[in-house]
Design an enzyme around this catalytic site. Structure first.
Site, PDB file in Angstrom:
ATOM      1  NE  ARG A 148      -3.499  -2.264   2.899  1.00  0.00           N
ATOM      2  CZ  ARG A 148      -3.315  -3.359   3.593  1.00  0.00           C
ATOM      3  NH1 ARG A 148      -2.053  -3.289   4.052  1.00  0.00           N
ATOM      4  NH2 ARG A 148      -4.139  -4.097   3.754  1.00  0.00           N
ATOM      5  CE  LYS A 172      -6.453  -0.969   4.785  1.00  0.00           C
ATOM      6  NZ  LYS A 172      -7.448  -0.942   4.099  1.00  0.00           N
ATOM      7  CG  HIS A 244      -4.575   0.322  -3.748  1.00  0.00           C
ATOM      8  ND1 HIS A 244      -3.878   0.353  -2.815  1.00  0.00           N
ATOM      9  CD2 HIS A 244      -5.447  -0.715  -3.804  1.00  0.00           C
ATOM     10  CE1 HIS A 244      -4.568  -0.618  -1.783  1.00  0.00           C
ATOM     11  NE2 HIS A 244      -5.373  -1.008  -2.299  1.00  0.00           N
ATOM     12  NE  ARG A 247      -2.907  -3.783  -1.270  1.00  0.00           N
ATOM     13  CZ  ARG A 247      -2.408  -4.480  -0.087  1.00  0.00           C
ATOM     14  NH1 ARG A 247      -1.072  -4.644   0.049  1.00  0.00           N
ATOM     15  NH2 ARG A 247      -3.168  -5.263   0.610  1.00  0.00           N
ATOM     16  CG  HIS A 270      -5.992  -8.774   1.544  1.00  0.00           C
ATOM     17  ND1 HIS A 270      -6.309  -9.049   0.339  1.00  0.00           N
ATOM     18  CD2 HIS A 270      -5.557  -7.419   1.413  1.00  0.00           C
ATOM     19  CE1 HIS A 270      -6.121  -8.412  -0.607  1.00  0.00           C
ATOM     20  NE2 HIS A 270      -5.778  -6.873   0.206  1.00  0.00           N
ATOM     21  CE1 TYR A 279      -6.006  -7.897  -7.010  1.00  0.00           C
ATOM     22  CE2 TYR A 279      -6.160  -8.702  -4.750  1.00  0.00           C
ATOM     23  CZ  TYR A 279      -6.015  -7.623  -5.532  1.00  0.00           C
ATOM     24  OH  TYR A 279      -5.583  -6.452  -4.988  1.00  0.00           O
TER      25      TYR A 279
END
Length: 298
Positions: A148, A172, A244, A247, A270, A279
Protein backbone atom coordinates in the site's frame (compact mmCIF):
# COMPACT_ATOMS: atom_id res chain seq x y z
CA UNK A 1 -23.65 14.98 24.37
CA UNK A 2 -22.02 17.32 21.84
CA UNK A 3 -20.89 16.22 18.38
CA UNK A 4 -17.23 17.08 19.03
CA UNK A 5 -17.21 15.04 22.23
CA UNK A 6 -18.81 12.05 20.52
CA UNK A 7 -16.38 12.21 17.58
CA UNK A 8 -13.35 12.45 19.89
CA UNK A 9 -14.51 9.44 21.91
CA UNK A 10 -15.16 7.47 18.73
CA UNK A 11 -11.73 8.17 17.25
CA UNK A 12 -10.11 7.08 20.52
CA UNK A 13 -12.13 3.87 20.33
CA UNK A 14 -11.06 3.23 16.72
CA UNK A 15 -7.40 3.76 17.57
CA UNK A 16 -7.18 1.98 20.93
CA UNK A 17 -9.86 -0.72 20.79
CA UNK A 18 -9.89 -1.51 17.08
CA UNK A 19 -6.27 -0.65 16.35
CA UNK A 20 -7.05 1.20 13.11
CA UNK A 21 -4.42 3.22 11.28
CA UNK A 22 -4.35 7.00 11.21
CA UNK A 23 -5.60 7.04 7.60
CA UNK A 24 -8.55 4.74 8.37
CA UNK A 25 -9.55 6.88 11.35
CA UNK A 26 -9.34 10.01 9.19
CA UNK A 27 -11.69 8.42 6.65
CA UNK A 28 -14.23 7.46 9.33
CA UNK A 29 -14.03 10.93 10.87
CA UNK A 30 -14.44 12.66 7.52
CA UNK A 31 -17.90 11.12 6.96
CA UNK A 32 -19.08 12.01 10.45
CA UNK A 33 -17.82 15.58 10.02
CA UNK A 34 -19.96 15.85 6.89
CA UNK A 35 -23.04 15.03 8.95
CA UNK A 36 -22.02 17.50 11.67
CA UNK A 37 -21.54 20.25 9.08
CA UNK A 38 -24.97 19.49 7.58
CA UNK A 39 -26.65 19.74 11.00
CA UNK A 40 -24.90 23.04 11.76
CA UNK A 41 -25.55 24.61 8.36
CA UNK A 42 -29.25 23.77 8.54
CA UNK A 43 -29.60 24.90 12.19
CA UNK A 44 -30.88 21.49 13.22
CA UNK A 45 -31.10 21.19 17.00
CA UNK A 46 -30.02 17.57 17.16
CA UNK A 47 -27.02 16.06 18.90
CA UNK A 48 -25.55 12.56 18.48
CA UNK A 49 -27.99 11.10 21.01
CA UNK A 50 -31.16 12.69 19.58
CA UNK A 51 -30.71 12.85 15.80
CA UNK A 52 -33.39 10.77 14.08
CA UNK A 53 -33.69 8.67 10.92
CA UNK A 54 -35.51 11.35 8.92
CA UNK A 55 -32.73 13.88 9.48
CA UNK A 56 -30.05 11.38 8.50
CA UNK A 57 -32.07 10.35 5.41
CA UNK A 58 -32.36 13.98 4.31
CA UNK A 59 -28.61 14.43 4.80
CA UNK A 60 -27.79 11.32 2.76
CA UNK A 61 -30.20 12.38 0.01
CA UNK A 62 -28.57 15.81 -0.21
CA UNK A 63 -25.06 14.46 -0.40
CA UNK A 64 -25.95 11.63 -2.83
CA UNK A 65 -26.21 14.26 -5.57
CA UNK A 66 -22.48 14.89 -5.40
CA UNK A 67 -21.00 11.42 -4.77
CA UNK A 68 -21.17 8.10 -6.59
CA UNK A 69 -23.05 5.04 -5.24
CA UNK A 70 -19.87 3.42 -3.94
CA UNK A 71 -18.96 6.50 -1.89
CA UNK A 72 -22.55 6.74 -0.70
CA UNK A 73 -22.45 3.12 0.50
CA UNK A 74 -19.20 3.81 2.36
CA UNK A 75 -20.73 6.91 3.95
CA UNK A 76 -23.77 4.97 5.18
CA UNK A 77 -21.57 2.18 6.53
CA UNK A 78 -19.32 4.65 8.36
CA UNK A 79 -22.25 6.46 9.98
CA UNK A 80 -23.89 3.18 10.95
CA UNK A 81 -20.69 2.10 12.72
CA UNK A 82 -20.52 5.45 14.53
CA UNK A 83 -24.06 5.14 15.91
CA UNK A 84 -23.48 1.46 16.78
CA UNK A 85 -20.61 2.70 18.94
CA UNK A 86 -22.91 5.20 20.68
CA UNK A 87 -25.37 2.38 21.39
CA UNK A 88 -22.52 0.23 22.73
CA UNK A 89 -21.57 3.07 25.10
CA UNK A 90 -25.23 3.49 26.19
CA UNK A 91 -25.57 6.97 24.68
CA UNK A 92 -28.37 5.76 22.42
CA UNK A 93 -30.79 2.84 22.26
CA UNK A 94 -31.41 2.83 18.49
CA UNK A 95 -29.40 3.38 15.32
CA UNK A 96 -30.93 6.00 12.97
CA UNK A 97 -29.45 4.13 10.00
CA UNK A 98 -31.09 0.78 10.73
CA UNK A 99 -33.85 1.46 8.18
CA UNK A 100 -31.60 3.12 5.61
CA UNK A 101 -30.39 0.81 2.84
CA UNK A 102 -27.12 1.19 1.02
CA UNK A 103 -27.29 1.59 -2.78
CA UNK A 104 -26.77 -1.57 -4.78
CA UNK A 105 -23.34 -1.56 -6.36
CA UNK A 106 -21.51 -4.13 -8.40
CA UNK A 107 -18.26 -5.57 -7.18
CA UNK A 108 -15.55 -3.44 -8.76
CA UNK A 109 -12.69 -5.44 -10.19
CA UNK A 110 -9.26 -3.91 -9.62
CA UNK A 111 -7.49 -2.20 -12.49
CA UNK A 112 -4.17 -3.77 -13.42
CA UNK A 113 -1.14 -3.08 -15.57
CA UNK A 114 0.47 -5.56 -17.91
CA UNK A 115 4.14 -6.41 -17.47
CA UNK A 116 4.80 -4.48 -20.70
CA UNK A 117 3.09 -1.38 -19.25
CA UNK A 118 5.05 -1.63 -16.02
CA UNK A 119 8.28 -1.90 -18.02
CA UNK A 120 7.23 1.17 -20.02
CA UNK A 121 6.70 3.18 -16.83
CA UNK A 122 10.10 2.18 -15.46
CA UNK A 123 11.75 2.97 -18.80
CA UNK A 124 10.22 6.47 -18.64
CA UNK A 125 12.20 7.29 -15.49
CA UNK A 126 15.06 9.73 -16.08
CA UNK A 127 17.99 8.06 -14.33
CA UNK A 128 20.23 11.08 -14.97
CA UNK A 129 18.11 13.02 -12.49
CA UNK A 130 19.01 12.64 -8.78
CA UNK A 131 15.48 11.39 -8.01
CA UNK A 132 15.57 8.87 -10.87
CA UNK A 133 17.18 6.04 -8.92
CA UNK A 134 14.81 6.68 -6.03
CA UNK A 135 11.74 6.66 -8.26
CA UNK A 136 12.79 3.44 -9.96
CA UNK A 137 13.25 1.79 -6.56
CA UNK A 138 9.81 3.09 -5.50
CA UNK A 139 8.00 1.65 -8.54
CA UNK A 140 9.82 -1.66 -8.26
CA UNK A 141 8.99 -1.92 -4.55
CA UNK A 142 5.31 -1.10 -5.08
CA UNK A 143 4.97 -3.72 -7.80
CA UNK A 144 7.35 -6.44 -6.59
CA UNK A 145 6.19 -6.37 -2.96
CA UNK A 146 2.53 -5.38 -3.40
CA UNK A 147 2.67 -2.56 -0.85
CA UNK A 148 0.00 0.00 0.00
CA UNK A 149 1.20 3.57 -0.53
CA UNK A 150 1.28 4.26 3.24
CA UNK A 151 3.34 1.09 3.75
CA UNK A 152 5.82 2.32 1.16
CA UNK A 153 6.21 5.82 2.60
CA UNK A 154 6.67 4.39 6.12
CA UNK A 155 9.22 1.76 5.07
CA UNK A 156 12.41 2.05 7.12
CA UNK A 157 16.03 1.14 6.53
CA UNK A 158 15.75 -1.05 9.62
CA UNK A 159 12.88 -2.93 7.91
CA UNK A 160 15.17 -4.24 5.18
CA UNK A 161 16.34 -7.80 5.78
CA UNK A 162 18.12 -8.30 2.47
CA UNK A 163 20.22 -11.26 3.61
CA UNK A 164 17.01 -13.14 4.38
CA UNK A 165 15.29 -11.77 1.21
CA UNK A 166 12.47 -10.16 3.20
CA UNK A 167 11.25 -6.71 4.18
CA UNK A 168 9.17 -5.95 7.27
CA UNK A 169 5.99 -4.08 6.42
CA UNK A 170 3.72 -2.22 8.86
CA UNK A 171 0.19 -2.34 7.51
CA UNK A 172 -3.30 -1.37 8.64
CA UNK A 173 -3.78 -1.23 12.38
CA UNK A 174 0.02 -1.28 12.79
CA UNK A 175 0.01 -5.00 11.99
CA UNK A 176 3.40 -6.17 10.79
CA UNK A 177 4.19 -8.81 8.19
CA UNK A 178 7.27 -10.03 6.35
CA UNK A 179 7.13 -9.82 2.55
CA UNK A 180 9.62 -11.50 0.19
CA UNK A 181 11.72 -9.18 -1.92
CA UNK A 182 13.18 -10.04 -5.32
CA UNK A 183 16.88 -9.73 -6.24
CA UNK A 184 16.05 -7.02 -8.81
CA UNK A 185 14.18 -4.89 -6.28
CA UNK A 186 17.00 -5.35 -3.75
CA UNK A 187 19.44 -4.20 -6.43
CA UNK A 188 17.53 -0.97 -7.17
CA UNK A 189 16.96 -0.15 -3.50
CA UNK A 190 20.65 -0.75 -2.79
CA UNK A 191 21.67 1.54 -5.66
CA UNK A 192 19.47 4.29 -4.24
CA UNK A 193 20.83 3.80 -0.71
CA UNK A 194 24.47 3.80 -1.80
CA UNK A 195 24.47 6.33 -4.65
CA UNK A 196 21.73 8.84 -3.84
CA UNK A 197 20.86 8.80 -0.16
CA UNK A 198 24.34 9.87 1.10
CA UNK A 199 23.91 13.19 -0.78
CA UNK A 200 20.55 14.02 0.83
CA UNK A 201 20.63 16.37 3.87
CA UNK A 202 18.64 13.96 6.04
CA UNK A 203 16.63 15.46 8.90
CA UNK A 204 17.30 13.51 12.09
CA UNK A 205 13.72 12.34 12.73
CA UNK A 206 13.62 10.79 9.23
CA UNK A 207 17.03 9.15 9.35
CA UNK A 208 15.57 5.63 9.37
CA UNK A 209 12.96 6.32 6.66
CA UNK A 210 13.95 4.68 3.37
CA UNK A 211 12.49 6.96 0.71
CA UNK A 212 13.12 10.69 1.21
CA UNK A 213 12.53 13.86 -0.74
CA UNK A 214 15.41 16.13 -1.73
CA UNK A 215 15.08 18.07 1.56
CA UNK A 216 15.62 14.95 3.65
CA UNK A 217 12.01 14.49 4.74
CA UNK A 218 9.67 11.52 4.42
CA UNK A 219 7.80 11.36 1.11
CA UNK A 220 4.07 12.02 1.34
CA UNK A 221 1.31 9.91 -0.19
CA UNK A 222 0.52 12.83 -2.50
CA UNK A 223 4.10 12.89 -3.78
CA UNK A 224 3.96 9.19 -4.70
CA UNK A 225 0.74 9.85 -6.65
CA UNK A 226 2.45 12.76 -8.43
CA UNK A 227 5.51 10.70 -9.36
CA UNK A 228 3.30 7.98 -10.85
CA UNK A 229 1.06 10.46 -12.69
CA UNK A 230 4.07 12.09 -14.35
CA UNK A 231 5.49 8.71 -15.39
CA UNK A 232 2.13 7.63 -16.85
CA UNK A 233 1.99 10.80 -18.96
CA UNK A 234 5.60 10.40 -20.05
CA UNK A 235 5.08 6.74 -20.99
CA UNK A 236 1.95 7.62 -22.94
CA UNK A 237 -0.33 5.20 -21.08
CA UNK A 238 -4.06 5.84 -21.41
CA UNK A 239 -4.96 4.28 -18.06
CA UNK A 240 -5.69 5.83 -14.70
CA UNK A 241 -2.81 4.55 -12.59
CA UNK A 242 -2.38 4.98 -8.84
CA UNK A 243 -0.01 3.38 -6.31
CA UNK A 244 -2.74 0.81 -5.63
CA UNK A 245 -2.69 -0.23 -9.29
CA UNK A 246 0.75 -1.75 -8.73
CA UNK A 247 -0.58 -3.65 -5.71
CA UNK A 248 -3.45 -5.03 -7.79
CA UNK A 249 -1.04 -5.95 -10.58
CA UNK A 250 1.25 -7.71 -8.09
CA UNK A 251 -1.60 -9.93 -6.85
CA UNK A 252 -3.09 -10.55 -10.30
CA UNK A 253 0.21 -11.57 -11.88
CA UNK A 254 1.00 -13.91 -8.99
CA UNK A 255 -2.39 -15.58 -9.35
CA UNK A 256 -2.07 -15.86 -13.13
CA UNK A 257 1.26 -17.62 -12.68
CA UNK A 258 -0.13 -20.19 -10.27
CA UNK A 259 0.48 -18.68 -6.82
CA UNK A 260 -1.65 -19.93 -3.94
CA UNK A 261 -4.40 -17.53 -2.86
CA UNK A 262 -3.49 -17.98 0.80
CA UNK A 263 0.12 -16.97 0.08
CA UNK A 264 -1.10 -13.88 -1.79
CA UNK A 265 -3.33 -13.00 1.18
CA UNK A 266 -0.36 -13.15 3.56
CA UNK A 267 1.85 -11.02 1.31
CA UNK A 268 -0.88 -8.40 0.81
CA UNK A 269 -1.66 -8.31 4.53
CA UNK A 270 -5.38 -8.95 4.04
CA UNK A 271 -7.06 -9.86 7.31
CA UNK A 272 -9.68 -11.95 5.52
CA UNK A 273 -9.22 -14.30 2.56
CA UNK A 274 -12.50 -12.96 1.14
CA UNK A 275 -10.75 -9.64 0.44
CA UNK A 276 -8.11 -11.46 -1.59
CA UNK A 277 -10.70 -13.52 -3.44
CA UNK A 278 -11.59 -10.54 -5.65
CA UNK A 279 -8.51 -11.44 -7.69
CA UNK A 280 -10.12 -14.76 -8.55
CA UNK A 281 -12.50 -12.76 -10.77
CA UNK A 282 -9.82 -10.89 -12.67
CA UNK A 283 -8.72 -13.64 -15.05
CA UNK A 284 -11.26 -16.39 -15.55
CA UNK A 285 -9.14 -17.99 -18.29
CA UNK A 286 -6.53 -18.77 -15.64
CA UNK A 287 -9.14 -20.58 -13.55
CA UNK A 288 -10.11 -22.71 -16.55
CA UNK A 289 -6.48 -23.64 -17.09
CA UNK A 290 -6.15 -24.67 -13.43
CA UNK A 291 -9.28 -26.84 -13.71
CA UNK A 292 -8.10 -28.62 -16.85
CA UNK A 293 -4.61 -29.11 -15.46
CA UNK A 294 -5.42 -30.40 -12.00
CA UNK A 295 -8.93 -31.88 -12.01
CA UNK A 296 -9.01 -35.68 -12.44
CA UNK A 297 -12.03 -35.54 -14.79
CA UNK A 298 -10.28 -33.93 -17.76
Amino acid sequence: MQWEHALTDYTHYLRIERGLSHNSIENYSYDIKKLILYVENHSISANPTTIDTDTVKTFIYSISKTINPRSQARLISGLRNFFDYLIFENYRTTNPLDLIESPKIGRKLPDTLSIKEIDALISAIDLTHPQGERNRAIIETLYSCGLRVSELTNLKLSDLFFEEDFIKVTGKGDKQRFVPISPLTKKYISLYIKAIRPHIPVIEEYRDILFLNRRGKQLTRAMIFTIIKQLVEKAGLKKTVSPHTFRHSFATHLLENGADLRAIQMMLGHESITTTEIYMHVDRSHLSEVLHKFHPRK
